[in-house]
Design a protein around this motif. Sequence first.
Motif, PDB file in Angstrom:
ATOM      1  N   ARG A  64       0.933  -0.926  -0.277  1.00  0.00           N
ATOM      2  CA  ARG A  64      -0.037   0.048   0.046  1.00  0.00           C
ATOM      3  C   ARG A  64       0.963   1.500  -0.065  1.00  0.00           C
ATOM      4  NH1 ARG A  64      -3.315  -3.395   4.169  1.00  0.00           N
ATOM      5  NH2 ARG A  64      -4.682  -4.562   2.366  1.00  0.00           N
ATOM      6  N   LEU A  65       2.652   1.272   0.503  1.00  0.00           N
ATOM      7  CA  LEU A  65       3.095   2.168   0.565  1.00  0.00           C
ATOM      8  C   LEU A  65       3.422   2.297  -0.821  1.00  0.00           C
ATOM      9  CD1 LEU A  65       4.483   2.400   3.920  1.00  0.00           C
ATOM     10  CD2 LEU A  65       3.017   4.350   3.078  1.00  0.00           C
ATOM     11  N   GLY A  66       3.617   1.504  -1.254  1.00  0.00           N
ATOM     12  CA  GLY A  66       4.539   1.405  -3.149  1.00  0.00           C
ATOM     13  C   GLY A  66       4.890   1.319  -3.761  1.00  0.00           C
ATOM     14  N   ALA A  67       5.072  -1.058  -2.622  1.00  0.00           N
ATOM     15  CA  ALA A  67       6.442  -1.321  -3.227  1.00  0.00           C
ATOM     16  C   ALA A  67       5.316  -2.510  -3.884  1.00  0.00           C
ATOM     17  CB  ALA A  67       6.753  -2.653  -1.438  1.00  0.00           C
ATOM     18  N   ALA A  68       6.404  -3.148  -5.080  1.00  0.00           N
ATOM     19  CA  ALA A  68       6.104  -3.349  -5.970  1.00  0.00           C
ATOM     20  C   ALA A  68       5.420  -5.243  -5.821  1.00  0.00           C
ATOM     21  CB  ALA A  68       6.918  -3.524  -7.663  1.00  0.00           C
ATOM     22  N   ASP A  69       6.181  -5.446  -4.624  1.00  0.00           N
ATOM     23  CA  ASP A  69       5.712  -7.047  -4.371  1.00  0.00           C
ATOM     24  C   ASP A  69       6.448  -7.679  -3.715  1.00  0.00           C
ATOM     25  OD1 ASP A  69       4.733  -9.746  -4.545  1.00  0.00           O
ATOM     26  OD2 ASP A  69       4.566 -10.098  -6.665  1.00  0.00           O
ATOM     27  N   TYR A  70       6.077  -8.579  -2.972  1.00  0.00           N
ATOM     28  CA  TYR A  70       7.112  -9.109  -2.216  1.00  0.00           C
ATOM     29  C   TYR A  70       7.727 -10.402  -2.049  1.00  0.00           C
ATOM     30  CZ  TYR A  70       2.695 -10.892  -0.412  1.00  0.00           C
ATOM     31  OH  TYR A  70       1.222 -11.922  -0.260  1.00  0.00           O
ATOM     32  N   LEU A  71       8.998 -10.709  -1.353  1.00  0.00           N
ATOM     33  CA  LEU A  71       9.059 -12.237  -1.910  1.00  0.00           C
ATOM     34  C   LEU A  71       9.464 -12.649  -0.357  1.00  0.00           C
ATOM     35  CD1 LEU A  71      12.140 -11.479  -3.907  1.00  0.00           C
ATOM     36  CD2 LEU A  71       9.944 -12.384  -4.979  1.00  0.00           C
ATOM     37  N   LEU A  72       9.104 -13.588   0.456  1.00  0.00           N
ATOM     38  CA  LEU A  72       8.721 -14.407   1.374  1.00  0.00           C
ATOM     39  C   LEU A  72      10.119 -15.475   1.824  1.00  0.00           C
ATOM     40  CD1 LEU A  72       5.051 -16.111   1.870  1.00  0.00           C
ATOM     41  CD2 LEU A  72       6.340 -14.070   3.225  1.00  0.00           C
ATOM     42  N   LYS A  73      10.942 -15.148   2.519  1.00  0.00           N
ATOM     43  CA  LYS A  73      12.231 -15.771   2.940  1.00  0.00           C
ATOM     44  C   LYS A  73      11.125 -16.902   3.554  1.00  0.00           C
ATOM     45  CE  LYS A  73      14.899 -12.054   4.524  1.00  0.00           C
ATOM     46  NZ  LYS A  73      15.445 -11.482   6.033  1.00  0.00           N
ATOM     47  N   PRO A  74      12.644 -18.057   3.133  1.00  0.00           N
ATOM     48  CA  PRO A  74      13.405 -18.582   2.168  1.00  0.00           C
ATOM     49  C   PRO A  74      13.116 -18.626   1.163  1.00  0.00           C
ATOM     50  CG  PRO A  74      12.488 -20.648   2.882  1.00  0.00           C
ATOM     51  CD  PRO A  74      11.747 -19.902   3.771  1.00  0.00           C
ATOM     52  N   PHE A  75      14.418 -17.772  -0.043  1.00  0.00           N
ATOM     53  CA  PHE A  75      14.034 -17.910  -1.369  1.00  0.00           C
ATOM     54  C   PHE A  75      13.988 -18.854  -2.120  1.00  0.00           C
ATOM     55  CE2 PHE A  75      17.867 -15.056   0.058  1.00  0.00           C
ATOM     56  CZ  PHE A  75      16.797 -13.494   0.628  1.00  0.00           C
ATOM     57  N   ASN A  76      12.638 -18.768  -3.236  1.00  0.00           N
ATOM     58  CA  ASN A  76      12.694 -19.309  -4.550  1.00  0.00           C
ATOM     59  C   ASN A  76      13.028 -19.030  -5.592  1.00  0.00           C
ATOM     60  OD1 ASN A  76      11.358 -20.420  -6.957  1.00  0.00           O
ATOM     61  ND2 ASN A  76       9.493 -21.416  -5.556  1.00  0.00           N
ATOM     62  N   VAL A  77      14.741 -19.835  -6.061  1.00  0.00           N
ATOM     63  CA  VAL A  77      15.191 -18.989  -7.224  1.00  0.00           C
ATOM     64  C   VAL A  77      14.029 -18.597  -7.963  1.00  0.00           C
ATOM     65  CG1 VAL A  77      16.983 -19.129  -8.560  1.00  0.00           C
ATOM     66  CG2 VAL A  77      17.702 -19.932  -6.059  1.00  0.00           C
ATOM     67  N   THR A  78      13.647 -19.079  -8.896  1.00  0.00           N
ATOM     68  CA  THR A  78      12.368 -19.085 -10.004  1.00  0.00           C
ATOM     69  C   THR A  78      11.718 -18.339  -9.273  1.00  0.00           C
ATOM     70  OG1 THR A  78      12.606 -21.381  -9.858  1.00  0.00           O
ATOM     71  CG2 THR A  78      11.295 -20.592 -11.910  1.00  0.00           C
ATOM     72  N   GLU A  79      10.908 -17.774  -8.649  1.00  0.00           N
ATOM     73  CA  GLU A  79       9.634 -17.072  -8.114  1.00  0.00           C
ATOM     74  C   GLU A  79       9.928 -15.320  -8.078  1.00  0.00           C
ATOM     75  OE1 GLU A  79       8.052 -17.305  -4.728  1.00  0.00           O
ATOM     76  OE2 GLU A  79       6.870 -15.915  -4.564  1.00  0.00           O
ATOM     77  N   ILE A  80      11.605 -15.284  -7.095  1.00  0.00           N
ATOM     78  CA  ILE A  80      12.359 -14.330  -7.271  1.00  0.00           C
ATOM     79  C   ILE A  80      13.264 -13.569  -8.642  1.00  0.00           C
ATOM     80  CG2 ILE A  80      14.910 -13.288  -7.169  1.00  0.00           C
ATOM     81  CD1 ILE A  80      14.857 -14.961  -4.470  1.00  0.00           C
ATOM     82  N   ILE A  81      13.182 -14.836  -9.801  1.00  0.00           N
ATOM     83  CA  ILE A  81      13.833 -13.950 -10.578  1.00  0.00           C
ATOM     84  C   ILE A  81      12.427 -14.106 -11.803  1.00  0.00           C
ATOM     85  CG2 ILE A  81      14.816 -14.438 -13.569  1.00  0.00           C
ATOM     86  CD1 ILE A  81      17.100 -14.939 -10.807  1.00  0.00           C
ATOM     87  N   SER A  82      11.086 -14.641 -11.785  1.00  0.00           N
ATOM     88  CA  SER A  82      10.263 -14.035 -12.074  1.00  0.00           C
ATOM     89  C   SER A  82       9.618 -12.752 -12.112  1.00  0.00           C
ATOM     90  CB  SER A  82       9.596 -15.407 -12.596  1.00  0.00           C
ATOM     91  OG  SER A  82       8.109 -15.183 -11.315  1.00  0.00           O
TER      92      SER A  82
END
Length: 380
Positions: free
Chosen positions: A95-113
């Motif tokens: 709501r403050l303007g972030a484009a998206d969020y990523l959850l830890k632990p990372f998922n490489v494919t998700e991060i790149i996409s």
Amino acid sequence: MEPRHSILIVDDEAGPREALNMILKPFYGVYNAENGNQALDMIGKTPVDLVILDLKMPGLQGTDILREIKHKKSSVEVVILSGYGSLKTAIDAIRLGAADYLLKPFNVTEIISVINRILAKKTQRDQLANFLTELGEMVGCNATVDEIRGSMTDQPAFLEKLKEMFSRMVTQGGPIDSGNYLEFVRVLSETLENKDPFTHGHSSRVNYYSNLLAQRLNLSEAEQRDLQIGAYLHDIGKLGVDVRTIYKEGSFTRQELLLMRRHPEIGVDLVTPIGLSHHVVSIIRHHHEFYDGTGYPDGLKGETIPLLTRIVSTSESFDAMVTDRPYRKALPVKEIVAELKRCSGKQFDPYLVQLLLEIIEEKGDDILPKRFQPVQPLTA
Ligand SMILES: [Fe+2]
């Protein structure tokens, strides 16, 4: 070849920072910061496109850093890095303007996409901003598109310049080249519509009504996408018509009418460098053809007017009826229904009129512009 995008990773823990470095370095220029102050300092000095921001850090908190980044440089995209426990905070960050969020632990494919998607959209927005700045520079000011057009004494030169800019966008790569130009044309058409009360939101509403008809016609995904692009671009040729004519109150002189009637052909000429599909080109050229053959520019008749074009032309006229025009107020639904029936088989395809009447019957006032919800663009 597009320049490499730059990403700034902001995390106080070395582990996640290093993991992200390993994942991202093959594709992007990568910078690192251990805390908020360092990050803000770097953003001020380095050309950063996107920030990956950990929410929980000592010192400045993630949301404060986000607020500050958006305040300082709103064009920088921010992706929040969040543990499961702080998911609510991540949603607040959107709501403050972030484009998206990523959850830890990372998922490489998700991060790149996620990052690729955000950067592709940013490229489109940046291209459009450059495009509009260039238009402004043509007349030496930060004018609106209408002011630019109004001050250009030589309309053909203005159109040539626009064409040249379209060509450059294609040859330089980017959203048009990659075929993912629906979002681009949406932003472009909405920007060109400017803030005029009579055209503001017109393309978006034509897209909405076209989409309602399309849902009842079993169109393929490719056809639906072309329909959306055509709905957004159908009137782009009006850029070649003097604004004083377009917004004129009262009737046109013969000269003005001839000029207005050239906008479909001007539109096709203008978008030629983009290499749009024949469906879209037909929508731009033929959206003023009448079912009985009395329309323009080619006097096409009946089903020789392609279906997608008939859909847009019905939707465009419907939008003209439900909105205020310079010369009259929006028509009440009862009158619209009567008008559609009167023009069925003359201006409009009778089958599409039948479908539109069913839609009006079902949706009632929800179909009116004040209630309508924009259609989500299909991605390419
Ligand atoms: Fe038109």
